[in-house]
Design a protein around this motif. Structure first.
Motif, PDB file in Angstrom:
ATOM      1  N   VAL A   1      -8.420  -6.143  -1.697  1.00  0.00           N
ATOM      2  CA  VAL A   1      -7.943  -4.746  -1.778  1.00  0.00           C
ATOM      3  C   VAL A   1      -7.214  -4.776  -3.360  1.00  0.00           C
ATOM      4  CG1 VAL A   1      -6.218  -3.314  -1.080  1.00  0.00           C
ATOM      5  CG2 VAL A   1      -7.375  -4.310   0.524  1.00  0.00           C
ATOM      6  N   LEU A   2      -6.470  -5.850  -3.610  1.00  0.00           N
ATOM      7  CA  LEU A   2      -5.980  -5.943  -5.044  1.00  0.00           C
ATOM      8  C   LEU A   2      -6.917  -6.791  -6.005  1.00  0.00           C
ATOM      9  CD1 LEU A   2      -2.344  -7.082  -3.963  1.00  0.00           C
ATOM     10  CD2 LEU A   2      -3.347  -4.712  -4.412  1.00  0.00           C
ATOM     11  N   ASP A   3      -8.103  -6.934  -5.592  1.00  0.00           N
ATOM     12  CA  ASP A   3      -9.188  -7.472  -6.558  1.00  0.00           C
ATOM     13  C   ASP A   3      -8.704  -8.984  -7.134  1.00  0.00           C
ATOM     14  OD1 ASP A   3     -11.551  -7.986  -7.669  1.00  0.00           O
ATOM     15  OD2 ASP A   3     -11.212  -6.728  -9.451  1.00  0.00           O
ATOM     16  N   GLU A   4      -8.295  -9.793  -6.150  1.00  0.00           N
ATOM     17  CA  GLU A   4      -7.892 -11.190  -6.635  1.00  0.00           C
ATOM     18  C   GLU A   4      -6.478 -10.815  -7.596  1.00  0.00           C
ATOM     19  OE1 GLU A   4      -9.315 -13.042  -4.845  1.00  0.00           O
ATOM     20  OE2 GLU A   4     -11.262 -12.570  -4.588  1.00  0.00           O
ATOM     21  N   GLY A   5      -5.927  -9.842  -7.282  1.00  0.00           N
ATOM     22  CA  GLY A   5      -4.686  -9.571  -8.114  1.00  0.00           C
ATOM     23  C   GLY A   5      -4.630  -8.918  -9.392  1.00  0.00           C
ATOM     24  N   GLY A   6      -5.968  -8.605  -9.762  1.00  0.00           N
ATOM     25  CA  GLY A   6      -6.077  -7.835 -10.981  1.00  0.00           C
ATOM     26  C   GLY A   6      -5.597  -6.600 -10.952  1.00  0.00           C
ATOM     27  N   LEU A   7      -5.610  -6.105  -9.901  1.00  0.00           N
ATOM     28  CA  LEU A   7      -5.216  -4.595  -9.791  1.00  0.00           C
ATOM     29  C   LEU A   7      -3.701  -4.231  -9.762  1.00  0.00           C
ATOM     30  CD1 LEU A   7      -8.019  -3.139  -7.614  1.00  0.00           C
ATOM     31  CD2 LEU A   7      -7.416  -2.375  -9.539  1.00  0.00           C
ATOM     32  N   THR A   8      -3.164  -5.639  -9.569  1.00  0.00           N
ATOM     33  CA  THR A   8      -1.579  -5.412  -9.843  1.00  0.00           C
ATOM     34  C   THR A   8      -1.254  -5.243 -11.377  1.00  0.00           C
ATOM     35  OG1 THR A   8      -1.344  -7.724 -10.115  1.00  0.00           O
ATOM     36  CG2 THR A   8      -1.419  -7.026  -7.840  1.00  0.00           C
ATOM     37  N   GLY A   9      -2.152  -5.470 -12.338  1.00  0.00           N
ATOM     38  CA  GLY A   9      -1.613  -5.386 -13.598  1.00  0.00           C
ATOM     39  C   GLY A   9      -1.154  -6.834 -14.119  1.00  0.00           C
TER      40      GLY A   9
ATOM     41  N   LEU B   1       1.073  -0.313  -9.238  1.00  0.00           N
ATOM     42  CA  LEU B   1      -0.348  -0.280  -9.329  1.00  0.00           C
ATOM     43  C   LEU B   1      -0.835  -0.947  -8.023  1.00  0.00           C
ATOM     44  CD1 LEU B   1      -1.130  -1.713 -12.974  1.00  0.00           C
ATOM     45  CD2 LEU B   1      -1.909   0.426 -12.034  1.00  0.00           C
ATOM     46  N   ALA B   2      -0.037  -2.014  -7.471  1.00  0.00           N
ATOM     47  CA  ALA B   2      -0.351  -2.683  -6.108  1.00  0.00           C
ATOM     48  C   ALA B   2      -0.293  -1.735  -5.174  1.00  0.00           C
ATOM     49  CB  ALA B   2       0.674  -4.100  -5.855  1.00  0.00           C
ATOM     50  N   ALA B   3       0.733  -0.763  -5.126  1.00  0.00           N
ATOM     51  CA  ALA B   3       0.934   0.152  -3.926  1.00  0.00           C
ATOM     52  C   ALA B   3      -0.088   1.266  -4.191  1.00  0.00           C
ATOM     53  CB  ALA B   3       2.328   0.756  -4.368  1.00  0.00           C
ATOM     54  N   LEU B   4      -0.728   1.599  -5.518  1.00  0.00           N
ATOM     55  CA  LEU B   4      -1.579   2.562  -5.323  1.00  0.00           C
ATOM     56  C   LEU B   4      -2.955   1.839  -4.860  1.00  0.00           C
ATOM     57  CD1 LEU B   4      -2.706   4.998  -7.016  1.00  0.00           C
ATOM     58  CD2 LEU B   4      -3.277   3.427  -8.860  1.00  0.00           C
ATOM     59  N   ALA B   5      -3.235   0.761  -5.361  1.00  0.00           N
ATOM     60  CA  ALA B   5      -4.388  -0.129  -4.632  1.00  0.00           C
ATOM     61  C   ALA B   5      -4.444   0.015  -3.112  1.00  0.00           C
ATOM     62  CB  ALA B   5      -4.592  -1.517  -5.226  1.00  0.00           C
ATOM     63  N   ILE B   6      -3.110  -0.531  -2.536  1.00  0.00           N
ATOM     64  CA  ILE B   6      -3.247  -0.460  -0.962  1.00  0.00           C
ATOM     65  C   ILE B   6      -3.419   0.757  -0.231  1.00  0.00           C
ATOM     66  CG2 ILE B   6      -1.460  -1.218   0.806  1.00  0.00           C
ATOM     67  CD1 ILE B   6      -0.503  -3.211  -1.154  1.00  0.00           C
ATOM     68  N   LYS B   7      -2.747   1.920  -1.149  1.00  0.00           N
ATOM     69  CA  LYS B   7      -2.678   3.000  -0.327  1.00  0.00           C
ATOM     70  C   LYS B   7      -4.109   3.580  -0.399  1.00  0.00           C
ATOM     71  CE  LYS B   7       0.761   5.096  -2.406  1.00  0.00           C
ATOM     72  NZ  LYS B   7       2.008   6.283  -2.499  1.00  0.00           N
ATOM     73  N   TYR B   8      -4.702   3.373  -1.496  1.00  0.00           N
ATOM     74  CA  TYR B   8      -5.996   3.667  -1.845  1.00  0.00           C
ATOM     75  C   TYR B   8      -7.126   3.329  -0.624  1.00  0.00           C
ATOM     76  CZ  TYR B   8     -10.823   4.640  -3.533  1.00  0.00           C
ATOM     77  OH  TYR B   8     -12.202   4.887  -3.686  1.00  0.00           O
ATOM     78  N   ALA B   9      -6.898   1.960  -0.597  1.00  0.00           N
ATOM     79  CA  ALA B   9      -7.799   1.138   0.494  1.00  0.00           C
ATOM     80  C   ALA B   9      -7.396   1.735   1.807  1.00  0.00           C
ATOM     81  CB  ALA B   9      -7.537  -0.409   0.277  1.00  0.00           C
ATOM     82  N   LEU B  10      -6.371   1.972   2.283  1.00  0.00           N
ATOM     83  CA  LEU B  10      -6.062   2.562   3.641  1.00  0.00           C
ATOM     84  C   LEU B  10      -6.106   3.867   3.936  1.00  0.00           C
ATOM     85  CD1 LEU B  10      -3.146  -0.033   4.292  1.00  0.00           C
ATOM     86  CD2 LEU B  10      -5.479  -0.017   5.418  1.00  0.00           C
TER      87      LEU B  10
END
Length: 326
Positions: free
Chosen positions: A210-218, A262-271
């Motif tokens: 969901v965070l693409d191995e952490g990359g989507l956290t910035g 960014l992490a919250a954005l990615a998590i909310k998108y996936a769910l």
């Protein structure tokens, strides 16, 4: 309380945020086992009740087993994966007879039961599944027998990389209870066919990366380095890295209006899609668990934002090919 979903056709309620236990292997940096156990306990305290691990994740199962022995709350839903015997099979198909010769699935399950210290596994998954295996049904028959024997409660598969559609036929067959696959802002393709089909047939969909191995956290910058043992070593450089960073930077336009990070954005998108049963995220550091749980307390993303992310921020590529074909 964290939001929850039913696991497939069952009446078992699992949290939509799951504990991804690959980090317990040291794949994302070494830590003391006591710190890993603290992260598990903290996740459970926050309402996470789904833990996903694998025989291939080094001491992960043993660490979880120790954490469960010292946890006095409700026992979580434990999902693990069968350890393949053959080498390879991650970037390209491997014959099932090489990956899982007859009897190897039961042996892996028995080892998992001992390591985790439980009488039955809630879910056992094939760690690398390829659709060509459907013509060799003995592996599935072996899993069904384990289910009938009471060693496992549910059976499923884990798709090895971004090729989501390879599982469509098996989902429609009604023979499995769950599918695990990649789903994130850069690769939302599972939402097109796999997630809706799982929802239609009562098959649980477990989103990973969901965070693409952490990359989507910035976390990534031009000079970020990883140790040789770190799974992320070389992972982001196939893009190339400058392209990866630029695409993540464009996502910052949604912060903080629609998500706190960014992490919250990615998590909310996936769910966002209700057909996504749960999303497993590495929470081997307890602060990660707290941050991820907090994201689920935020307002959901508006449909129009999800639509914009889906159409204008996807970046379909298969970094796993570069990872495993050095």
């Amino acid at each position: 309380m964290l939001p929850s979903n039913s696991f497939g056709k069952s009446n078992i309620s699992i949290s939509r945020l799951g504990y991804g236990a690959m980090g317990l292997s040291g794949s994302f940096g070494s830590m003391e086992e006591s710190e890993f156990i603290q992260s598990i306990h903290r996740s459970l305290e926050l309402g996470v009740n789904f833990i996903d691990t694998a025989r291939a994740y080094g001491p992960s199962e043993e660490t979880i087993g120790k954490a469960l022995k010292t946890w006095d709350g409700p026992q979580p839903f434990i999902a693990t994966k069968v350890k393949p015997c053959g080498k390879g099979g991650w970037g390209s198909p491997i014959p099932v007879i090489e990956a899982y010769p007859p009897g190897s699935i039961q042996a892996s399950v028995d080892a998992s039961l001992q390591a985790l210290g439980v009488e039955a596994l809630d879910l056992i998954q094939m760690h690398q599944y390829w659709s060509a295996w459907d013509d060799e049904p003995y592996w599935l028959e072996e899993m069904v027998k384990l289910k009938e024997a009471g060693k496992v409660k549910y059976i499923g598969i884990s798709i090895p990389d971004h090729r989501h559609d390879m599982a469509l036929s098996l989902v429609k067959s009604g023979k499995i209870d769950s599918v695990q696959s990649i789903l994130n802002i850069f690769d939302p393709i599972a939402l097109d066919n796999l997630v809706p089909l799982c929802e239609k047939h009562g098959v649980a969909f477990i989103a990973r990366c969901v965070l693409d191995e952490g990359g989507l956290t910035g976390l990534l910058s031009s000079d970020t380095t990883f140790t040789e043992r770190d799974f992320r070593n070389g992972y982001f450089d196939a893009g190339p890295r400058s392209e990866y960073i630029a695409r993540v930077e464009r996502l910052r336009s949604f912060i903080p209006q629609y998500a706190s990070s960014l992490a919250a954005l990615a998590i909310k998108y996936a769910l966002h899609a209700p057909g996504v049963t749960t999303s497993i995220i590495s929470m081997h550091i307890k602060e990660y668990a707290e941050q991820n749980a907090a994201a689920l307390q935020e307002d959901p993303l508006p449909d129009e934002v999800v639509d914009e992310l889906y159409k204008r921020h996807r970046w379909i590529r298969n970094f796993y090919e570069r990872k495993y074909w050095k």
